[in-house]
Design an enzyme around this catalytic site. Sequence first.
Site, PDB file in Angstrom:
ATOM      1  N   HIS A  13       6.832 -65.812  46.268  1.00  0.00           N
ATOM      2  CA  HIS A  13       6.442 -66.714  45.187  1.00  0.00           C
ATOM      3  C   HIS A  13       6.718 -66.076  43.828  1.00  0.00           C
ATOM      4  O   HIS A  13       6.648 -64.854  43.677  1.00  0.00           O
ATOM      5  CB  HIS A  13       4.956 -67.066  45.301  1.00  0.00           C
ATOM      6  CG  HIS A  13       4.649 -67.934  46.478  1.00  0.00           C
ATOM      7  ND1 HIS A  13       3.804 -67.548  47.482  1.00  0.00           N
ATOM      8  CD2 HIS A  13       5.089 -69.172  46.818  1.00  0.00           C
ATOM      9  CE1 HIS A  13       3.728 -68.512  48.390  1.00  0.00           C
ATOM     10  NE2 HIS A  13       4.502 -69.499  48.007  1.00  0.00           N
TER      11      HIS A  13
ATOM     12  N   GLU B   8       9.849 -73.980  51.375  1.00  0.00           N
ATOM     13  CA  GLU B   8       9.675 -73.178  52.586  1.00  0.00           C
ATOM     14  C   GLU B   8      10.985 -72.526  53.017  1.00  0.00           C
ATOM     15  O   GLU B   8      11.000 -71.367  53.457  1.00  0.00           O
ATOM     16  CB  GLU B   8       9.101 -74.034  53.717  1.00  0.00           C
ATOM     17  CG  GLU B   8       7.702 -74.569  53.466  1.00  0.00           C
ATOM     18  CD  GLU B   8       6.679 -73.493  53.127  1.00  0.00           C
ATOM     19  OE1 GLU B   8       6.854 -72.327  53.546  1.00  0.00           O
ATOM     20  OE2 GLU B   8       5.694 -73.804  52.423  1.00  0.00           O
TER      21      GLU B   8
END
EC number: 3.4.24.-
Length: 315
Positions: A197, A188
């Site tokens: 991602h 995170e």
Amino acid sequence: MMTIQRYSLVFCAIFATCWTASVVNNKQVIDTSVPQTETTLNDADFHSDLHQRYDLQTLGIKVKDDPTIGNYSEGDILLESPKKFVEENNKLGRNAIKQIYRRWPNNEIPYTLSSQYGSYARSVIANAMNEYHTKTCVKFVARDPSKHHDYLWIHPDEGCYSLVGKTGGKQPVSLDSGCIQVGTIVHELMHAVGFFHEQSRQDRDSYIDVVWQNVMNGADDQFEKYNLNVISHLDEPYDYASIMHYGPYAFSGSGKKTLVPKKSGSERMGQRVKFSDIDVRKINKLYNCPGVSGNNNNNNNNQINSNSIVNHPQV
């Protein structure tokens, strides 16, 4: 026998080395009875042994190794949708949005922390920050209100999520009780540092197949790709072992794989244990880190320990 136990207790008291799972309780993770205020970590949190891996499920906590929160873009990115992000940045003239939304100045990320985090959670969060401090030049620093307008507000909301890069003002990062694991927090925080991602890369179709028929209804946009007007690959190869890569069952509606690798080296795809070497190099490149350890090519990007085996996520 009593003598041995007595000496053991004395040893523990003197050297503080006998932290055991039996002394962890829910309030040492998150205590919602505490009024929520903004705090920061202290030296004791960074030097505590409490961060050692603990099975939170024994406390009845549902662990979120690979969060799939349908209300957020890509599961844990706080945006309305990847498409909206691209549209907004096109309006900005596609201005250097490569791989980051905004870079934090001076390689420092100010933060505050909810007072509801207990001693165990604080030590785990501190340990995750230490991963950045020891392997990159990015530093998480306690917010000074007199000089830090932009900062991370780390608190236990619903699930695990973050914005990407510096967005301005009091910027939320949510770590609820199921997110209190070093690897999940590193993941995170890497969003907050400025990364999407791994499977969002433009070239991902050369490395993975998305099995669309296995993706849960309404979750197709969780597998969007970003073109090179939006993100940069930083001249690094595709990284199956990245802590930022989805696991093979992400957003599965059938219990079957949604991501199938096309090449070798994918055994730890979706791991949430530690940075890969490529993760470290990319952060160091993005922030122009000079001479930081972890920038070497020792060819162990996929050497993640057995704890990183990816199980089916709860969906």
